[in-house]
Design an enzyme around this catalytic site. Structure first.
Site, short mmCIF file in Angstrom:
data_model
loop_
_atom_site.label_atom_id
_atom_site.label_comp_id
_atom_site.label_asym_id
_atom_site.label_seq_id
_atom_site.Cartn_x
_atom_site.Cartn_y
_atom_site.Cartn_z
N ASP A 136 -11.36 1.93 3.12
CA ASP A 136 -11.63 0.49 2.97
C ASP A 136 -13.13 0.23 2.80
O ASP A 136 -13.54 -0.88 2.46
CB ASP A 136 -11.15 -0.28 4.22
CG ASP A 136 -9.76 -0.88 4.05
OD1 ASP A 136 -9.35 -1.11 2.89
OD2 ASP A 136 -9.09 -1.12 5.07
N LYS B 67 0.83 -1.20 0.00
CA LYS B 67 0.00 0.00 0.00
C LYS B 67 0.88 1.26 0.00
O LYS B 67 0.59 2.23 -0.72
CB LYS B 67 -0.96 -0.03 1.19
CG LYS B 67 -1.99 -1.14 1.02
CD LYS B 67 -2.82 -1.44 2.26
CE LYS B 67 -3.60 -2.74 2.04
NZ LYS B 67 -4.54 -3.06 3.12
N GLN C 60 -5.05 -1.74 9.20
CA GLN C 60 -4.82 -3.07 8.61
C GLN C 60 -5.45 -4.16 9.47
O GLN C 60 -5.20 -4.23 10.67
CB GLN C 60 -3.30 -3.29 8.46
CG GLN C 60 -2.93 -4.57 7.76
CD GLN C 60 -3.38 -4.60 6.30
OE1 GLN C 60 -3.30 -3.60 5.59
NE2 GLN C 60 -3.87 -5.73 5.86
C1 BQF Z 1 -0.40 -10.10 -5.83
C2 BQF Z 1 -5.45 -9.46 2.24
C3 BQF Z 1 -6.31 -11.50 3.17
C4 BQF Z 1 -6.50 -10.88 4.40
C5 BQF Z 1 -6.17 -9.55 4.57
C6 BQF Z 1 -0.72 -7.97 -4.61
C7 BQF Z 1 -1.65 -7.94 -2.40
C8 BQF Z 1 -1.72 -9.30 -2.41
C9 BQF Z 1 -1.30 -10.01 -3.52
C10 BQF Z 1 -2.09 -7.16 -1.21
C11 BQF Z 1 -4.89 -8.67 1.16
C12 BQF Z 1 -4.66 -9.27 -0.18
C13 BQF Z 1 -4.51 -7.35 1.42
C14 BQF Z 1 -0.80 -9.34 -4.61
C15 BQF Z 1 -3.83 -6.51 0.40
C16 BQF Z 1 -4.37 -8.21 -1.23
O1 BQF Z 1 0.51 -9.65 -6.54
O2 BQF Z 1 -1.04 -11.11 -6.11
C17 BQF Z 1 -1.15 -7.26 -3.49
O3 BQF Z 1 -1.32 -6.38 -0.69
N1 BQF Z 1 -3.38 -7.28 -0.72
C18 BQF Z 1 -4.76 -6.81 2.71
O4 BQF Z 1 -4.46 -5.64 2.97
O5 BQF Z 1 -5.32 -7.55 3.67
C19 BQF Z 1 -5.65 -8.85 3.50
C20 BQF Z 1 -5.81 -10.79 2.09
#
Ligand code: BQF
Length: 283
Positions: free
Chosen positions: A119, A52, A96
């Site tokens: 969000d 992020k 987060q």
């Molecule tokens: C990629 C998330 C589960 C629980 C809480 C790029 C992200 C992930 C994968 C990422 C996720 C999943 C996020 C890829 C944010 C997605 O290249 O495939 C980016 O940063 N995510 C989160 O903030 O909380 C989560 C999944």
């Protein structure tokens, strides 16, 4: 072989559009800021927060990271949220998830100003999503809609099946598909004949959190298959809810993990932050 949907490429296009708009705003003296709060040291959360921050830098937002120790009390976290609510340099606030067990995410989210809740987890924003009156799009479901759109598939009239009913993905995903006039089924752990229900779908969105659960027998020939899962397989490798190797011949379009929905989630967060910033600065 299905067409593989390149989430990285689609997200790069979205972020580039945002970057250009941010450049224009900067020329008028308007700067946009996102505050990212992380509590504790969950390694996956740390990666997400880094993604992020990197995205903020790429589009030209200021990012303010608050890394708090795992022992942070509810009072301390609420005091930070309150400070950020009042900070004019902060257009978006993101806490987060998941939070450490002693903290109640509901209480924290309820205290984020709805117009900074990028969000879209605050009940006010959830309610707006239900009505179809969006201020902020729920990031992951909105990213999924963009990926479906990138295939040229029309949602209206299609059989759409969502696996999973979480407040973060499944439920809002169903709403967005419904708003596009899809015929939407939400399935979950109590669903009978899950395989048969999924195999009816023209558009299948998997958001269950079970590694490679969706195999070729769950999908209709030519379907659009979107994988929201972020799991580790038996070798500790990142994988989705969909067994990609098993499904890639049968699907019409399919997203990979990584490089599918994940990058779109981040791009949509940037979009929401831009929306918040413009609203906040009256442009
Ligand atoms: C990629 C998330 C589960 C629980 C809480 C790029 C992200 C992930 C994968 C990422 C996720 C999943 C996020 C890829 C944010 C997605 O290249 O495939 C980016 O940063 N995510 C989160 O903030 O909380 C989560 C999944």
């Amino acid at each position: 072989m299905a067409n593989i949907i390149d989430g990285k490429a689609v997200s790069a296009r979205v972020k580039e559009e945002i970057r250009q708009e941010v450049e224009g705003l900067k020329a008028k003296g308007v700067e946009i800021g996102l505050a990212v709060v992380i509590v504790g040291d969950d390694p996956a959360s740390q990666v997400y927060v880094k993604n992020k921050e990197k995205a903020c830098e790429a589009v030209g937002f200021n990012s303010f990271k608050y890394a708090l120790p795992a022992e942070t009390t509810e009072e301390e976290l609420l005091a930070l949220v309150d400070k950020l609510n009042k900070d004019d340099k902060v257009d978006g606030i993101l806490v987060q998830l998941p939070l450490p067990k002693h903290l109640d995410d509901k209480i924290i989210i309820n205290n984020i100003r709805p117009d900074k809740d990028v969000d879209a987890f605050h009940p006010v924003n959830v309610g707006k999503i239900m009505i179809g009156d969006y201020s902020f799009l729920p990031c992951t479901p909105a990213g999924v809609m963009e990926l479906i759109k990138s295939t040229g598939t029309e949602v209206a009239g299609k059989e759409c099946v969502v696996i999973g009913r979480s407040n973060i993905v499944g439920k809002p995903q169903a709403m967005l598909l419904l708003h596009e006039n899809g015929t939407v089924t939400i399935t979950h752990s109590k669903t009978k004949n899950l395989k048969e229900v999924c195999a009816r779908a023209d558009i299948l969105v998997a958001a269950v959190g079970r590694a490679k659960m969706v195999t070729a027998d769950y999908i209709k020939e030519g379907a659009v298959v979107i994988d929201v899962g972020m799991n580790r397989d038996e070798n500790g490798k990142l994988c989705g809810d969909v067994d990609f190797e098993d499904c890639k011949e049968k699907a019409g379009y399919i997203t990979p993990v990584p490089g599918g929905v994940g990058p779109m989630t981040i791009a949509m967060l940037m979009k929401n932050t831009l929306t918040a910033g413009k609203e906040h600065h009256g442009v």
